[in-house]
Design an enzyme around this catalytic site. Structure first.
Site, PDB file in Angstrom:
ATOM      1  N   ASP A   1     -51.797 -63.858   7.372  1.00 16.70           N
ATOM      2  CA  ASP A   1     -51.515 -64.995   6.472  1.00 16.70           C
ATOM      3  C   ASP A   1     -50.872 -64.642   5.123  1.00 16.70           C
ATOM      4  O   ASP A   1     -51.301 -65.176   4.081  1.00 16.70           O
ATOM      5  CB  ASP A   1     -52.809 -65.782   6.205  1.00 16.70           C
ATOM      6  CG  ASP A   1     -53.454 -66.350   7.473  1.00 16.70           C
ATOM      7  OD1 ASP A   1     -52.919 -66.117   8.559  1.00 16.70           O
ATOM      8  OD2 ASP A   1     -54.504 -67.011   7.347  1.00 16.70           O
TER       9      ASP A   1
ATOM     10  N   ASP B   1     -51.371 -69.209   9.090  1.00 18.43           N
ATOM     11  CA  ASP B   1     -52.183 -70.420   8.942  1.00 18.43           C
ATOM     12  C   ASP B   1     -51.200 -71.591   9.040  1.00 18.43           C
ATOM     13  O   ASP B   1     -50.208 -71.637   8.301  1.00 18.43           O
ATOM     14  CB  ASP B   1     -52.867 -70.363   7.565  1.00 18.43           C
ATOM     15  CG  ASP B   1     -54.189 -71.097   7.523  1.00 18.43           C
ATOM     16  OD1 ASP B   1     -54.933 -71.059   8.530  1.00 18.43           O
ATOM     17  OD2 ASP B   1     -54.501 -71.694   6.469  1.00 18.43           O
TER      18      ASP B   1
ATOM     19  N   HIS C   1     -51.351 -75.591   9.528  1.00 17.53           N
ATOM     20  CA  HIS C   1     -52.134 -76.819   9.683  1.00 17.53           C
ATOM     21  C   HIS C   1     -51.271 -78.067   9.806  1.00 17.53           C
ATOM     22  O   HIS C   1     -50.279 -78.213   9.080  1.00 17.53           O
ATOM     23  CB  HIS C   1     -53.032 -77.015   8.452  1.00 17.53           C
ATOM     24  CG  HIS C   1     -54.031 -75.925   8.225  1.00 17.53           C
ATOM     25  ND1 HIS C   1     -54.963 -75.549   9.163  1.00 17.53           N
ATOM     26  CD2 HIS C   1     -54.268 -75.141   7.139  1.00 17.53           C
ATOM     27  CE1 HIS C   1     -55.723 -74.593   8.660  1.00 17.53           C
ATOM     28  NE2 HIS C   1     -55.315 -74.305   7.439  1.00 17.53           N
TER      29      HIS C   1
ATOM     30  N   HIS D   1     -52.800 -76.966   2.151  1.00 11.91           N
ATOM     31  CA  HIS D   1     -52.103 -75.668   2.182  1.00 11.91           C
ATOM     32  C   HIS D   1     -51.546 -75.396   3.571  1.00 11.91           C
ATOM     33  O   HIS D   1     -52.070 -75.879   4.569  1.00 11.91           O
ATOM     34  CB  HIS D   1     -53.061 -74.526   1.773  1.00 11.91           C
ATOM     35  CG  HIS D   1     -54.176 -74.330   2.753  1.00 11.91           C
ATOM     36  ND1 HIS D   1     -55.326 -75.074   2.737  1.00 11.91           N
ATOM     37  CD2 HIS D   1     -54.294 -73.494   3.811  1.00 11.91           C
ATOM     38  CE1 HIS D   1     -56.116 -74.704   3.729  1.00 11.91           C
ATOM     39  NE2 HIS D   1     -55.513 -73.754   4.404  1.00 11.91           N
TER      40      HIS D   1
ATOM     41  N   LYS E   1     -52.502 -70.377  13.769  1.00 12.30           N
ATOM     42  CA  LYS E   1     -53.897 -70.841  13.883  1.00 12.30           C
ATOM     43  C   LYS E   1     -54.115 -72.017  12.946  1.00 12.30           C
ATOM     44  O   LYS E   1     -53.303 -72.271  12.063  1.00 12.30           O
ATOM     45  CB  LYS E   1     -54.848 -69.702  13.547  1.00 12.30           C
ATOM     46  CG  LYS E   1     -54.695 -69.226  12.124  1.00 12.30           C
ATOM     47  CD  LYS E   1     -55.487 -67.968  11.877  1.00 12.30           C
ATOM     48  CE  LYS E   1     -55.330 -67.469  10.470  1.00 12.30           C
ATOM     49  NZ  LYS E   1     -55.769 -68.410   9.427  1.00 12.30           N
TER      50      LYS E   1
ATOM     51  N   CYS F   1     -59.837 -65.269   5.886  1.00 16.76           N
ATOM     52  CA  CYS F   1     -59.151 -64.987   7.150  1.00 16.76           C
ATOM     53  C   CYS F   1     -59.124 -63.514   7.519  1.00 16.76           C
ATOM     54  O   CYS F   1     -59.223 -63.161   8.692  1.00 16.76           O
ATOM     55  CB  CYS F   1     -57.763 -65.597   7.118  1.00 16.76           C
ATOM     56  SG  CYS F   1     -57.886 -67.410   7.096  1.00 16.76           S
TER      57      CYS F   1
HETATM   58  C1  VGL Z   1     -57.423 -69.046   4.457  1.00 20.49           C
HETATM   59  C2  VGL Z   1     -58.720 -70.645   3.454  1.00 20.49           C
HETATM   60  C3  VGL Z   1     -58.174 -71.622   4.251  1.00 20.49           C
HETATM   61  C4  VGL Z   1     -57.013 -67.609   4.541  1.00 20.49           C
HETATM   62  C5  VGL Z   1     -56.862 -70.012   5.268  1.00 20.49           C
HETATM   63  O1  VGL Z   1     -55.898 -67.308   5.039  1.00 20.49           O
HETATM   64  O2  VGL Z   1     -57.817 -66.750   4.107  1.00 20.49           O
HETATM   65  N1  VGL Z   1     -58.357 -69.370   3.560  1.00 20.49           N
HETATM   66  N2  VGL Z   1     -57.245 -71.300   5.153  1.00 20.49           N
HETATM   67 ZN    ZN Z   2     -56.165 -72.815   6.133  1.00 21.84          ZN
END
Ligand code: VGL
Ligand code: ZN
Length: 209
Positions: free
Chosen positions: A14, A52, A54, A87, A112, A157
C-alpha cells in the site's frame, strides 16, 4: 546476512498517495520508504505489491455513517471497526502508487478492500478471513517460501499482511526502515513490531539483509 535467497519475494504494501504526506490518511514520513524500497527492489527476483482499493461506499469510511467521525468505532462484518477518512477510492489519484515508486519489475498487484461490507488490512484475507485475494496461492505456485514485507502502514496493513504470511507457513521478515506507522496511539508502531516478533516474524533492516 544473505537472507535473500531464490525462494524470496519482496511484498510492497500500500505505498499509495493517500497514505503519504498530503494524502487523506497520511502516514508521518510515509514518503521516506520510497527510496529505501526502490533500492531494495534491486535484490529481488519476485516483487509483488498490494493496493488498498475501496469502492466509494466502503463501510470503513466515517463519511458513510451519518454522525460518525474518523477514529470512532462501529461494528462491520461482526467485527469492531475503526472508522477512517475516505481513502484509496477506486480510480482516484489517492489510490495510485507514489509516482517515484519503481513499478517496472513487479510481477503482480493484489488489490484489497473491494468488498464494502468488510475492511481488509491484510494482502491475503479480509479482516473476517472470509475473502481471499489469491496472494497466498499465487506465491506458493511460483515457489516462494520466504517473504520480506515493507510499505504502509506498519500498525495496520503491514502488520496484518506479515502475520497472515507467517500463519500461511511462509518464512516472514519485516524490514523496519522500509515501513512507517499511523500511530493513532504513539506506541502503536512499536507494539506492532513486538506482536510480529512474538509471532515468529524476523525483524530486520534493509542494511542487514
Ligand atoms: C490501511 C487503514 C485503512 C493501511 C488501509 O494500508 O495500513 N490502513 N486502510
Ligand atoms: Zn483502507
Amino acid at each position: 546476512m544473505n537472507w535473500i535467497d531464490e525462494s524470496s519475494a519482496l511484498l510492497i504494501v500500500d505505498v499509495q498517495n493517500d497514505f503519504l504526506p498530503g494524502g487523506s490518511l497520511a502516514v508521518h514520513e510515509g514518503d521516506q520508504v520510497v527510496p529505501v524500497i526502490n533500492t531494495l527492489q534491486g535484490n529481488f527476483k519476485t516483487i509483488i505489491a498490494t493496493q488498498d482499493f475501496h469502492p466509494a461506499d466502503h463501510g470503513s469510511f466515517a463519511a458513510n455513517h451519518p454522525g460518525k467521525n474518523p477514529g470512532d468505532f462501529i461494528e462491520l462484518a461482526g467485527l469492531k471497526q475503526i472508522l477512517w477518512p475516505v481513502h484509496c477510492v477506486q480510480g482516484s489519484q489517492g489510490a495510485d502508487f507514489h509516482p517515484n515508486l519503481n513499478q517496472s519489475h513487479w510481477k503482480k498487484i493484489f488489490q484489497k478492500g473491494k468488498n464494502p461490507q468488510v475492511d481488509s488490512y491484510s494482502g491475503f484475507f479480509d479482516n473476517a478471513r472470509r475473502g481471499d485475494t489469491g496472494l497466498g496461492n499465487y506465491l506458493k505456485s511460483i515457489g516462494v517460501r520466504r517473504i520480506f514485507v515493507c510499505g504502509l502502514a506498519l500498525d495496520y496493513c503491514v502488520k496484518f499482511t506479515a502475520l497472515d504470511a507467517k500463519s500461511l507457513g511462509f518464512d516472514t521478515f519485516l524490514i523496519t526502515d522500509a515501513t512507517r506507522a499511523v500511530n493513532l496511539q504513539p506506541k502503536d508502531g512499536e507494539s506492532a513490531i513486538e506482536e510480529m516478533r512474538e509471532a515468529g516474524i524476523r525483524i530486520v533492516t534493509s542494511k542487514n539483509l
